[in-house]
Design a protein around this motif. Structure first.
Motif, PDB file in Angstrom:
ATOM      1  N   ALA A 458      17.386  57.707  37.073  1.00  0.00           N
ATOM      2  CA  ALA A 458      15.946  57.436  36.956  1.00  0.00           C
ATOM      3  C   ALA A 458      15.287  57.395  38.339  1.00  0.00           C
ATOM      4  O   ALA A 458      14.143  57.842  38.497  1.00  0.00           O
ATOM      5  N   LEU A 459      16.002  56.898  39.337  1.00  0.00           N
ATOM      6  CA  LEU A 459      15.434  56.877  40.695  1.00  0.00           C
ATOM      7  C   LEU A 459      15.089  58.300  41.132  1.00  0.00           C
ATOM      8  O   LEU A 459      14.018  58.548  41.678  1.00  0.00           O
ATOM      9  N   VAL A 460      16.012  59.218  40.865  1.00  0.00           N
ATOM     10  CA  VAL A 460      15.777  60.616  41.253  1.00  0.00           C
ATOM     11  C   VAL A 460      14.601  61.180  40.451  1.00  0.00           C
ATOM     12  O   VAL A 460      13.724  61.866  40.991  1.00  0.00           O
ATOM     13  N   GLU A 461      14.552  60.851  39.163  1.00  0.00           N
ATOM     14  CA  GLU A 461      13.449  61.361  38.331  1.00  0.00           C
ATOM     15  C   GLU A 461      12.098  60.887  38.848  1.00  0.00           C
ATOM     16  O   GLU A 461      11.125  61.630  38.856  1.00  0.00           O
ATOM     17  N   ILE A 462      12.040  59.628  39.253  1.00  0.00           N
ATOM     18  CA  ILE A 462      10.722  59.103  39.669  1.00  0.00           C
ATOM     19  C   ILE A 462      10.379  59.555  41.087  1.00  0.00           C
ATOM     20  O   ILE A 462       9.252  59.926  41.375  1.00  0.00           O
ATOM     21  N   LEU A 463      11.375  59.502  41.957  1.00  0.00           N
ATOM     22  CA  LEU A 463      11.085  59.776  43.373  1.00  0.00           C
ATOM     23  C   LEU A 463      11.116  61.265  43.717  1.00  0.00           C
ATOM     24  O   LEU A 463      10.523  61.679  44.710  1.00  0.00           O
ATOM     25  N   GLY A 464      11.831  62.037  42.924  1.00  0.00           N
ATOM     26  CA  GLY A 464      12.096  63.431  43.290  1.00  0.00           C
ATOM     27  C   GLY A 464      13.331  63.455  44.185  1.00  0.00           C
ATOM     28  O   GLY A 464      13.601  62.475  44.900  1.00  0.00           O
ATOM     29  N   GLU A 465      14.039  64.584  44.155  1.00  0.00           N
ATOM     30  CA  GLU A 465      15.342  64.622  44.847  1.00  0.00           C
ATOM     31  C   GLU A 465      15.242  64.381  46.346  1.00  0.00           C
ATOM     32  O   GLU A 465      16.033  63.646  46.929  1.00  0.00           O
ATOM     33  N   GLU A 466      14.209  64.952  46.953  1.00  0.00           N
ATOM     34  CA  GLU A 466      14.119  64.867  48.420  1.00  0.00           C
ATOM     35  C   GLU A 466      13.948  63.422  48.877  1.00  0.00           C
ATOM     36  O   GLU A 466      14.665  62.941  49.769  1.00  0.00           O
ATOM     37  N   VAL A 467      13.022  62.719  48.261  1.00  0.00           N
ATOM     38  CA  VAL A 467      12.784  61.332  48.668  1.00  0.00           C
ATOM     39  C   VAL A 467      13.963  60.454  48.243  1.00  0.00           C
ATOM     40  O   VAL A 467      14.407  59.572  48.992  1.00  0.00           O
ATOM     41  N   ALA A 468      14.502  60.721  47.050  1.00  0.00           N
ATOM     42  CA  ALA A 468      15.621  59.904  46.569  1.00  0.00           C
ATOM     43  C   ALA A 468      16.794  59.954  47.553  1.00  0.00           C
ATOM     44  O   ALA A 468      17.523  58.978  47.708  1.00  0.00           O
ATOM     45  N   ARG A 469      16.937  61.089  48.250  1.00  0.00           N
ATOM     46  CA  ARG A 469      18.033  61.202  49.228  1.00  0.00           C
ATOM     47  C   ARG A 469      17.858  60.242  50.403  1.00  0.00           C
ATOM     48  O   ARG A 469      18.810  59.899  51.079  1.00  0.00           O
ATOM     49  N   THR A 470      16.620  59.782  50.640  1.00  0.00           N
ATOM     50  CA  THR A 470      16.388  58.868  51.769  1.00  0.00           C
ATOM     51  C   THR A 470      16.612  57.407  51.369  1.00  0.00           C
ATOM     52  O   THR A 470      16.512  56.507  52.188  1.00  0.00           O
ATOM     53  N   VAL A 471      16.861  57.192  50.090  1.00  0.00           N
ATOM     54  CA  VAL A 471      17.023  55.817  49.604  1.00  0.00           C
ATOM     55  C   VAL A 471      18.474  55.590  49.199  1.00  0.00           C
ATOM     56  O   VAL A 471      19.021  56.331  48.390  1.00  0.00           O
ATOM     57  N   THR A 472      19.095  54.581  49.798  1.00  0.00           N
ATOM     58  CA  THR A 472      20.485  54.287  49.441  1.00  0.00           C
ATOM     59  C   THR A 472      20.574  52.889  48.845  1.00  0.00           C
ATOM     60  O   THR A 472      20.092  51.926  49.442  1.00  0.00           O
ATOM     61  N   LEU A 473      21.198  52.815  47.693  1.00  0.00           N
ATOM     62  CA  LEU A 473      21.473  51.501  47.107  1.00  0.00           C
ATOM     63  C   LEU A 473      22.867  51.091  47.543  1.00  0.00           C
ATOM     64  O   LEU A 473      23.839  51.808  47.269  1.00  0.00           O
ATOM     65  N   ARG A 474      22.971  49.981  48.258  1.00  0.00           N
ATOM     66  CA  ARG A 474      24.283  49.539  48.758  1.00  0.00           C
ATOM     67  C   ARG A 474      24.712  48.278  48.015  1.00  0.00           C
ATOM     68  O   ARG A 474      23.997  47.274  48.052  1.00  0.00           O
ATOM     69  N   VAL A 475      25.850  48.360  47.385  1.00  0.00           N
ATOM     70  CA  VAL A 475      26.355  47.191  46.671  1.00  0.00           C
ATOM     71  C   VAL A 475      26.857  46.168  47.680  1.00  0.00           C
ATOM     72  O   VAL A 475      27.608  46.487  48.594  1.00  0.00           O
ATOM     73  N   MET A 476      26.407  44.931  47.541  1.00  0.00           N
ATOM     74  CA  MET A 476      26.842  43.837  48.406  1.00  0.00           C
ATOM     75  C   MET A 476      27.676  42.869  47.565  1.00  0.00           C
ATOM     76  O   MET A 476      27.129  41.992  46.895  1.00  0.00           O
TER      77      MET A 476
END
Ligand code: BGC
Length: 506
Positions: A458-476
């Motif tokens: 869903a993140l990719v769907e909303i943001l688009g692939e290019e922007v989604a690539r700049t966002v990283t979800l890091r599990v802590m």
């Protein structure tokens, strides 16, 4: 054939016809019941639909509510609580710190050893303890138990007289009076201890620690999101927000102080402050609410509150599925006679829902086992088991996608969702979107691969692939507790330096 023989034959034919008629009628009725079940499923699926356009409406509504919550207390259902945290760990911290992580029926005590400059927690010990049901009566009983558990833990680790910085993760909405103190606004997640609302929870813990003869006192009081952000920031400087998706759900992020109108010029050393959104209480008419969500809300002690949380978090997902199954059992009889257990609230907990969704065996044998052993529904045929899987999947899909919309809401508020660079792309210079890290913790994202997959998608769907690539979800892993210990380290070094810019930056 004689007369008698003819009579017998005619009688047999009539009986056969009658049996056949009954069988046909039964089959017709069964088919009608199945159709009803399928109709209920379709209705539920439509009610839960989250196409990208709807998710974008949720994103925008989240941004609007964030602004409203930052403008004034009570301006929005999103509380946007000021944490007074303007410094996060940056690697300058060192020494041994402790933490208590309290957010539900289990709590954790942690000892964290940090080496300066290494940005690596070098040693960590964690113990998990269950809170006995009978201690849930008064806050004094609860805090005495927590304090004594910590005291025993510290004694075993560092001796009787140890006095170390202590982080206290308290995963409920709190109005902070300072970085180390704050009062409980209200309980969430079905947790409740009679007389605690309105009290300073750090004071409750400090008094209990004093009563049991411990030298430890709370150095930093943080929400679990803030602990997770602290650990995220310790490892990755681009961490701007943290999200919890476990039993409950919430997010915090770093906001510019001048954007927090309600802070009325509160001084900060860094120009920024961590805001605890309490996004579980977010509400918008764009959220896909079904009659089952309304029934669930009616069952809870915090009716009309935590609407977003009730669609996303672990305490509630299994229950939504149960309510759908219960209605199907009532209206379609697809589970036969043995479906009484479906009328027991919360019998289908989210770990079961996850196991049902993740059963990839051809004959759905795990689904059969759960239905049989846990819900006492024997012999559900394969097509019924498939229906059960579908319901659990719809619930999971909606939850994960709404959580993704929430995350994009934060990114949009911070100008990191790509819309700023898209707007400027008509000009000559195209601004590159910044790298963004979002720290994330909680059993749904960490332990439920299907949930993670849906959220990431869903993140990719909303943001688009290019922007989604700049966002990283890091599990802590252990973010809430470890991060609280780090926050205690930040604030004990700040204290030693009399409030001046010691450990920690934003
Ligand atoms: C609480 C938040 C907490 C979240 C995750 C919610 O119910 O209100 O304070 O951060 O659960 O534990």
């Amino acid at each position: 054939m004689g007369k008698a023989g003819f009579g017998v034959a005619a009688g047999c034919a009539a009986v056969t016809c009658a049996i056949a008629a009954v069988m046909v009628a039964q089959r017709v009725a069964a088919r009608a019941r199945w159709r009803r079940a399928v109709a209920l499923l379709r209705e539920f699926e439509e009610g839960c639909a989250t196409p990208p356009a709807r998710l974008r409406q949720v994103v925008d509504a989240m941004v609007v509510e964030m602004h409203a919550g930052l403008a004034s207390d009570g301006g929005s259902k999103l509380k946007m609580l000021l944490t007074l945290v303007d410094a996060l760990p940056n690697g300058d911290e060192e020494g041994v710190c402790y933490a208590i992580d309290l957010g539900g029926m289990d709590f954790r005590v942690l000892r964290v050893e940090i080496d300066v400059g290494s940005t690596a927690v070098i040693n960590q010990r964690v113990e998990t303890h269950a809170i006995p049901e009978e201690l849930m009566g008064t806050s004094q009983d609860l805090f005495n138990f927590v304090a004594l558990t910590l005291k025993n833990f510290v004694e075993r680790e560092d001796g009787k007289d140890a006095q170390k910085p202590l982080g206290f993760t308290f995963s409920f909405p709190v109005r902070q009076n300072s970085v180390s103190s704050g009062s409980l606004i209200r309980w969430t997640k079905g947790f409740s201890v009679g007389d605690t609302v309105g009290k300073d929870v750090s004071q409750c813990l400090d008094e209990a620690l004093a009563r049991c003869g411990s030298n430890m006192r709370v150095t930093a009081l943080v929400n679990d999101t803030v602990g997770t952000l602290a650990l995220g920031h310790y490892y990755y400087k681009d961490t701007v927000a943290a999200v919890i998706i476990g039993a409950g759900t919430n997010a915090c992020y770093i906001e510019r102080i001048d954007a927090i109108i309600k802070s009325q010029g509160l001084p900060t050393n860094s120009g920024g402050m961590v805001v605890n959104m309490e996004w579980g209480n977010f509400w918008s008419s764009h959220l896909p609410r079904t009659p089952y969500d309304i029934s669930l809300d009616d069952e809870t002690q915090n009716r009309n509150d935590q609407g977003f949380e009730k669609m996303i978090s672990g305490i509630y997902l299994g229950e939504i599925a149960r309510l759908v199954l219960q209605r199907m059992a009532q209206e379609s009889d697809i589970f036969g006679d043995g479906a009484e257990s479906l009328s027991t609230p919360f019998i289908l907990s989210t770990p079961y829902l996850a196991a049902i969704c993740e059963d990839d065996s051809q004959d759905l044998s795990e689904v059969r086992r759960i239905l049989q052993e846990h819900l006492k529904i024997p012999n559900a045929p394969l097509k019924t088991r498939r229906l059960v899987v579908k319901i659990c999947d719809i619930v999971t899909h909606r939850a994960a996608r709404l959580a993704a919309a929430g995350i994009v809401g934060i990114l949009k508020k911070l100008g990191r969702d790509g819309s700023a660079s898209a707007a400027s792309s008509s000009g000559r210079m195209r601004e590159q979107p910044k790298e963004t890290v979002v720290a994330i913790e909680g059993s749904l994202y960490q332990e439920y691969p299907v949930f993670k997959e849906y959220l990431d998608e869903a993140l990719v769907e909303i943001l688009g692939e290019e922007v989604a690539r700049t966002v990283t979800l890091r599990v802590m892993v252990d973010g809430p507790g470890t991060g609280a210990a780090l926050m205690a380290a930040v604030h004990s070094s700040n204290r030693q330096q009399q409030g001046g810019g010691g450990g920690g930056t934003i």
